[in-house]
Design an enzyme around this catalytic site. Sequence first.
Site, PDB file in Angstrom:
ATOM      1  N   LYS A 289      -0.527   4.576   4.609  1.00 12.80           N
ATOM      2  CA  LYS A 289      -1.458   3.635   5.232  1.00 12.80           C
ATOM      3  C   LYS A 289      -1.020   3.343   6.653  1.00 12.80           C
ATOM      4  O   LYS A 289       0.146   3.034   6.911  1.00 12.80           O
ATOM      5  CB  LYS A 289      -1.557   2.339   4.428  1.00 12.80           C
ATOM      6  CG  LYS A 289      -2.591   1.380   5.017  1.00 12.80           C
ATOM      7  CD  LYS A 289      -3.041   0.353   4.019  1.00 12.80           C
ATOM      8  CE  LYS A 289      -4.076  -0.601   4.624  1.00 12.80           C
ATOM      9  NZ  LYS A 289      -5.351   0.082   4.971  1.00 12.80           N
TER      10      LYS A 289
ATOM     11  N   HIS B  64       0.842  -1.194   0.000  1.00 11.78           N
ATOM     12  CA  HIS B  64       0.000   0.000   0.000  1.00 11.78           C
ATOM     13  C   HIS B  64       0.882   1.251   0.000  1.00 11.78           C
ATOM     14  O   HIS B  64       2.089   1.172   0.208  1.00 11.78           O
ATOM     15  CB  HIS B  64      -0.926   0.027   1.223  1.00 11.78           C
ATOM     16  CG  HIS B  64      -2.091  -0.901   1.104  1.00 11.78           C
ATOM     17  ND1 HIS B  64      -2.003  -2.233   1.435  1.00 11.78           N
ATOM     18  CD2 HIS B  64      -3.380  -0.693   0.688  1.00 11.78           C
ATOM     19  CE1 HIS B  64      -3.185  -2.810   1.231  1.00 11.78           C
ATOM     20  NE2 HIS B  64      -4.026  -1.898   0.780  1.00 11.78           N
TER      21      HIS B  64
END
EC number: 1.17.1.8
Length: 251
Positions: free
Chosen positions: A149, A145
């Site tokens: 995140k 990600h």
Amino acid sequence: MIKVIICGALGRMGTMIANMVIENPELEFVGGVDIRDGTVLGKPVVPSEKLAAFIDEVKPDVMIDFTVAAATMINAKIAAKKGVALVIGTTGFTPEQDAELLDAIKNVPVVKTTNFSVGVNIFWELVRDAASRLGDYDIEVIEAHHRYKKDAPSGTAKTILKVIQEEVGKREEMYGREGMTERKNEIGVHVIRGGDVVGDHTVQFHQNYETIELTHRAYDRAVFARGAIRAAAWVPKAKPGVYTMKEVLGL
């Protein structure tokens, strides 16, 4: 029409969802909640401490929440007490928070999942099928990600692990490896954070002489918003209880 309010309405995801709500003929966007006052698409956004009064005023049928665990714990409880159906895409709950939340919202219809993407929900079913047939293979889970995140591993990766272990039995989750290691009854879990990656998830099944690899890649957050819209149109018609996208999609 189904009246919708959005928690985190001033954020990137909230604004995207609001725009999709107004494009859906079944739904009506009536306002939102955030950490401060504002407007989105001409509708009021109130601070979260005014949520209860705001619900009384605009009388929503559904509240969509893609915020953070601490905020969802408060907002979802308030909405559930008011009889408002819920669509919850927040991740990062502790096991204790999750249990408390599920108990608080059980008397209204709720769609709660770690990923609203249609593709990811199909991906989970493919992983389940593979795991049921490849229980003697070595299994590795890799997720990537963007750098911002907050939770690791991702909620989607946690669901992948849950799905696999429902099929192959309990295995230790091995987060990275270092030094002298010996393969045991485990699933390797690898987390990558960098750049603007929206969400990549891969499951590898390894055996002598062959590897099977399943991958899902999200290229735009719109895939999550679209799934939330489908859930918002579905959930007010459901009986009280907590559902996932599996029920929404009829999988």
